[in-house]
Design a protein around this motif. Structure first.
Motif, PDB file in Angstrom:
ATOM      1  N   LEU A  77       0.834  -1.205   0.000  1.00  0.00           N
ATOM      2  CA  LEU A  77       0.000   0.000   0.000  1.00  0.00           C
ATOM      3  C   LEU A  77       0.872   1.260   0.000  1.00  0.00           C
ATOM      4  CD1 LEU A  77      -2.808  -1.166   2.430  1.00  0.00           C
ATOM      5  CD2 LEU A  77      -3.072  -0.683  -0.021  1.00  0.00           C
ATOM      6  N   ASN A  78       2.023   1.204   0.650  1.00  0.00           N
ATOM      7  CA  ASN A  78       2.977   2.325   0.577  1.00  0.00           C
ATOM      8  C   ASN A  78       3.355   2.591  -0.877  1.00  0.00           C
ATOM      9  OD1 ASN A  78       3.095   2.612   3.375  1.00  0.00           O
ATOM     10  ND2 ASN A  78       5.089   1.631   3.581  1.00  0.00           N
ATOM     11  N   ALA A  79       3.608   1.514  -1.626  1.00  0.00           N
ATOM     12  CA  ALA A  79       4.002   1.654  -3.031  1.00  0.00           C
ATOM     13  C   ALA A  79       2.868   2.271  -3.855  1.00  0.00           C
ATOM     14  CB  ALA A  79       4.412   0.297  -3.599  1.00  0.00           C
ATOM     15  N   VAL A  80       1.635   1.858  -3.586  1.00  0.00           N
ATOM     16  CA  VAL A  80       0.485   2.459  -4.281  1.00  0.00           C
ATOM     17  C   VAL A  80       0.416   3.946  -3.954  1.00  0.00           C
ATOM     18  CG1 VAL A  80      -2.038   2.527  -4.402  1.00  0.00           C
ATOM     19  CG2 VAL A  80      -0.848   0.309  -4.371  1.00  0.00           C
ATOM     20  N   ASN A  81       0.560   4.276  -2.691  1.00  0.00           N
ATOM     21  CA  ASN A  81       0.518   5.676  -2.280  1.00  0.00           C
ATOM     22  C   ASN A  81       1.630   6.480  -2.951  1.00  0.00           C
ATOM     23  OD1 ASN A  81      -0.655   7.769  -0.572  1.00  0.00           O
ATOM     24  ND2 ASN A  81       1.287   7.689   0.529  1.00  0.00           N
ATOM     25  N   GLU A  82       2.808   5.911  -2.990  1.00  0.00           N
ATOM     26  CA  GLU A  82       3.947   6.593  -3.618  1.00  0.00           C
ATOM     27  C   GLU A  82       3.691   6.821  -5.109  1.00  0.00           C
ATOM     28  OE1 GLU A  82       8.552   5.530  -4.518  1.00  0.00           O
ATOM     29  OE2 GLU A  82       7.859   5.198  -2.464  1.00  0.00           O
ATOM     30  N   ALA A  83       3.099   5.835  -5.768  1.00  0.00           N
ATOM     31  CA  ALA A  83       2.807   5.952  -7.199  1.00  0.00           C
ATOM     32  C   ALA A  83       1.772   7.038  -7.486  1.00  0.00           C
ATOM     33  CB  ALA A  83       2.331   4.612  -7.743  1.00  0.00           C
ATOM     34  N   HIS A  84       1.048   7.433  -6.460  1.00  0.00           N
ATOM     35  CA  HIS A  84       0.023   8.475  -6.607  1.00  0.00           C
ATOM     36  C   HIS A  84       0.445   9.742  -5.854  1.00  0.00           C
ATOM     37  CE1 HIS A  84      -2.952   6.080  -8.762  1.00  0.00           C
ATOM     38  NE2 HIS A  84      -2.360   5.074  -8.150  1.00  0.00           N
ATOM     39  N   ASP A  85       1.718  10.054  -5.974  1.00  0.00           N
ATOM     40  CA  ASP A  85       2.279  11.300  -5.425  1.00  0.00           C
ATOM     41  C   ASP A  85       2.062  11.467  -3.926  1.00  0.00           C
ATOM     42  OD1 ASP A  85       3.200  12.059  -7.983  1.00  0.00           O
ATOM     43  OD2 ASP A  85       1.232  12.888  -8.464  1.00  0.00           O
ATOM     44  N   GLU A  86       2.102  10.342  -3.199  1.00  0.00           N
ATOM     45  CA  GLU A  86       2.005  10.354  -1.734  1.00  0.00           C
ATOM     46  C   GLU A  86       0.675  10.905  -1.216  1.00  0.00           C
ATOM     47  OE1 GLU A  86       4.452   9.056   0.189  1.00  0.00           O
ATOM     48  OE2 GLU A  86       5.869   8.758  -1.443  1.00  0.00           O
ATOM     49  N   CYS A  87      -0.352  10.916  -2.072  1.00  0.00           N
ATOM     50  CA  CYS A  87      -1.628  11.451  -1.607  1.00  0.00           C
ATOM     51  C   CYS A  87      -2.809  10.548  -1.951  1.00  0.00           C
ATOM     52  CB  CYS A  87      -1.847  12.868  -2.127  1.00  0.00           C
ATOM     53  SG  CYS A  87      -1.892  13.003  -3.918  1.00  0.00           S
TER      54      CYS A  87
END
Length: 133
Positions: A77-87
């Protein structure tokens, strides 16, 4: 089975679309599609698919395996968040994801409160060690 947060988010998108179609919502106030683009939903669901596949193997109660599964889902989920500009995941979404992880484990017979207490953590700190979102 615990309801995925993505199910709730999709329901919100559909409700907002219905309100827009009915003219009961000002288009300037619509935000669900922007908050939850389909790519984010699909990526989050893919992570949760893997987590759910792990769940039946955790029923034996091996603490290390349970924490490893939690770590894997949180890092993904961290990786998903990172892929979406941390937001990708704001406060409400974070709370829903954490509650989902807890509930899914509980449904498998994991005593989350006891598990976290063994490590000197509160129940709601289960994901904190790895969570960036």
């Amino acid at each position: 089975m615990a309801e995925r947060p993505t199910t709730n988010w999709r329901r919100g998108i559909a409700e907002e679309a219905a309100e827009l179609a009915a003219g009961t919502l000002d288009p300037d106030c619509a935000c669900m599609v922007e908050l939850f683009p389909e790519e984010l939903l699909l990526e989050t669901d893919a992570v949760l698919d893997v987590f759910e596949a792990d769940l039946p193997t955790l029923a034996e109660g091996d603490d290390a395996r349970i924490f490893a599964a939690v770590e894997r889902v949180v890092l993904a989920l961290n990786a998903v968040n990172e892929a979406h500009d941390e937001c990708a995941f704001e406060t409400d979404e974070r709370e829903q994801l954490c509650a989902y992880i807890d509930e899914a484990l509980t449904e498998q017979g994991v005593d989350v409160a006891a598990l976290t207490a063994k490590c000197g953590l509160g129940r709601h700190e289960l994901t904190d060690r790895w969570r960036d979102w």
